[in-house]
Every structure is written in structure tokens, then in C-alpha cells.
Scaffold this motif. Structure first.
Motif, PDB file in Angstrom:
ATOM      1  N   SER A   1       9.788 -45.882  12.398  1.00 50.30           N
ATOM      2  CA  SER A   1       9.477 -46.682  13.570  1.00 50.30           C
ATOM      3  C   SER A   1       9.594 -48.165  13.230  1.00 50.30           C
TER       4      SER A   1
ATOM      5  N   TRP B   1      13.392 -48.962  17.690  1.00 48.90           N
ATOM      6  CA  TRP B   1      13.942 -49.661  16.537  1.00 48.90           C
ATOM      7  C   TRP B   1      14.378 -51.071  16.907  1.00 48.90           C
ATOM      8  N   GLN B   2      14.400 -51.953  15.914  1.00 51.13           N
ATOM      9  CA  GLN B   2      14.905 -53.310  16.082  1.00 51.13           C
ATOM     10  C   GLN B   2      16.418 -53.283  15.846  1.00 51.13           C
TER      11      GLN B   2
ATOM     12  N   GLU C   1      18.359 -39.879  15.438  1.00 49.92           N
ATOM     13  CA  GLU C   1      16.912 -39.635  15.389  1.00 49.92           C
ATOM     14  C   GLU C   1      16.587 -38.316  14.697  1.00 49.92           C
TER      15      GLU C   1
ATOM     16  N   ALA D   1      12.298 -49.732  12.401  1.00 49.04           N
ATOM     17  CA  ALA D   1      13.371 -50.016  11.443  1.00 49.04           C
ATOM     18  C   ALA D   1      14.377 -50.998  12.039  1.00 49.04           C
ATOM     19  N   HIS D   2      14.975 -51.812  11.161  1.00 51.65           N
ATOM     20  CA  HIS D   2      15.989 -52.786  11.575  1.00 51.65           C
ATOM     21  C   HIS D   2      17.369 -52.165  11.392  1.00 51.65           C
ATOM     22  N   ILE D   3      18.102 -52.030  12.487  1.00 52.78           N
ATOM     23  CA  ILE D   3      19.415 -51.403  12.476  1.00 52.78           C
ATOM     24  C   ILE D   3      20.458 -52.417  12.918  1.00 52.78           C
TER      25      ILE D   3
ATOM     26  N   PRO E   1      15.114 -42.579  11.262  1.00 54.55           N
ATOM     27  CA  PRO E   1      14.671 -43.903  10.812  1.00 54.55           C
ATOM     28  C   PRO E   1      13.195 -44.118  11.129  1.00 54.55           C
TER      29      PRO E   1
ATOM     30  N   ASP F   1      17.695 -51.759   7.405  1.00 50.03           N
ATOM     31  CA  ASP F   1      17.311 -50.399   7.016  1.00 50.03           C
ATOM     32  C   ASP F   1      18.444 -49.416   7.292  1.00 50.03           C
TER      33      ASP F   1
END
Length: 247
Positions: free
Chosen positions: A40, A63-64, A33, A42-44, A38, A108
């Protein structure tokens, strides 16, 4: 069966590494963070997600997360835990081999944490796994890998470790051979004995950065611990590499 299938599937694994807890996961996600920041939502991707302790910490920050692990039991545990925490709306998990890309440019960010790398006997297969992670990143996406610090491990590795607690004894024989750090782990409890193996390729910083270049990743920062300290080859407890997929 490969050592990592037998070992990571076992209840003994969670007992040996029970000190690697949610607080440690939150510490590492703090680093993500603060240093990567990343966006708000974001796909991780969490590759080698295990039972999902890092995935849960990532989801709590908004995050997703999609987690991938070879262990069906670990994936089931990860799903159960995010459901118990009411986090399953933003988290999903699947069983799969890290050498096969989850997607092409869908993420992302990608994380590969707690030395979930270097398991395969052939360097080409380990590089194939790294290439799959790079493939999943969108152009401009970021990657964070948390790995052993090879010089520090070579300097400090003890031959044997004994732990006894609540009637349970864990004995680890540890050695370096043919460029790999190896462990023979014997767990004794209630008159029952189990023995497992662990073997990880001891890649150095230069090994990994060369591999990154070959798979299309550019290293932008190094950290030596979960607090974001500077990487010091002979001293740092970890080697964390922050890289990006160039646009």
C-alpha cells in the motif's frame, strides 16, 4: 520528426486504439495486484504513460504514480483526467524521454505497458531505455513490461485491416521487415485523409531476457495475457515479463 512523435501526438491515434479502454487497463492492474501485490502506498513509475489510463487505475488501488511520456499533449491529458477523477494527490506526470532515468532507485515498481518499447531504430537505444527503467528501481524493486508476442504476431499478422464506423474509415497496411512490425495507417473522415506510420522492433522472449540480464534485471515470471495465463510462444496474445532488480 520520428514516427512516434507524429503518431502518438495525433487525434487519429485515439480513434484507432479507442478499444484499448479503461476496462482493459483495470484488467492489467488486476494482474499486478494479484501477482505482484505491491505494498500500500508504493511508488510506481509508468514509463510511456500516454494519456494515463493505466496510471489512473494504479492510483485507484492506493499506489503513488509518476507517469512519463514524450508527448506534451498526452501528459496534459493525463493530468487533466486524474484531476477530474480527484486522483491528482497521488499522481504526477512529466514530459521526458524514456532513455533518461527518472531517478536513481526511487521507485518500488516500474511498468512499461501496451507495447511502449522497441520504438527506436537502434537496439542500443532500446536497451538504453530499458536500462533507464532499471536504474529507477530500488534494489528489490519490481518491473512489469507488456509487449508484443513476436511468434504469435509473425504467425497471425494480416496484410490489411479495414474498419468503417460513423463515416470514418481506417485502413492499416501491416508487414514485417528487418525485424520490425510496421503499419501504415490511413484515416479518412469528412473528406479528409491522414496517413501515419508505426514501427516496433519485434523482440522475442529470448531477446528481451538477454537484454534484462545486461541491464541488471532478473525475470521471475512470464504471462501470456492480462488474466495471468501461461505464456505460450505461438498462441499467447501478449508477452508480459515480471522482473526484479536484485538486492
Amino acid at each position: 520528426m520520428s514516427w512516434y512523435e507524429e503518431w502518438f501526438w495525433s487525434d487519429a491515434y485515439t480513434r484507432v486504439y479507442d478499444h484499448r479502454d479503461d476496462a482493459e487497463a483495470e484488467q492489467l492492474v488486476d494482474l499486478i495486484e494479484h501477482e505482484i501485490a505491491p505494498a500500500s502506498g508504493a511508488h510506481i513509475l509508468d514509463i510511456g504513460c500516454g494519456r494515463g489510463r493505466h496510471a489512473r487505475a494504479l492510483v485507484r488501488r492506493g499506489w503513488q504514480v509518476t507517469g512519463l511520456d514524450l508527448s506534451e499533449d498526452a501528459v496534459a491529458a493525463a493530468r487533466s483526467r486524474v484531476a477530474d477523477d480527484d486522483l491528482d494527490v497521488r499522481a504526477s506526470f512529466r514530459v521526458g524521454d524514456m532513455r533518461t532515468p527518472v531517478c536513481d532507485g526511487c521507485a518500488d515498481g516500474v511498468v512499461n505497458l501496451f507495447t511502449s518499447f522497441g520504438y527506436f531504430d537502434a537496439d542500443a537505444e532500446n536497451e538504453r531505455a530499458l536500462a533507464a527503467m532499471a536504474t529507477a528501481l530500488r534494489p528489490g524493486g519490481w518491473f512489469l513490461q507488456d509487449f508484443l508476442n513476436a511468434p504469435q504476431v509473425a504467425e497471425s499478422l494480416g496484410a490489411s485491416v479495414y474498419e468503417t464506423e460513423d463515416g470514418r474509415t481506417i485502413h492499416q497496411d501491416r508487414w514485417i521487415e528487418d525485424g520490425r512490425v510496421n503499419k501504415k495507417i490511413t484515416v479518412r473522415q469528412n473528406g479528409h485523409t491522414e496517413t501515419f506510420q508505426e514501427s516496433v522492433r519485434l523482440y522475442t522472449r529470448s531477446d528481451l531476457t538477454a537484454m534484462y540480464e545486461r541491464v541488471g534485471l532478473e525475470v521471475v515470471a512470464l504471462f501470456g495475457d492480462y488474466d495471468g495465463g501461461n505464456y505460450v510462444p505461438d498462441e499467447s496474445p501478449r508477452l508480459l515479463l515480471h522482473a526484479v532488480r536484485p538486492t
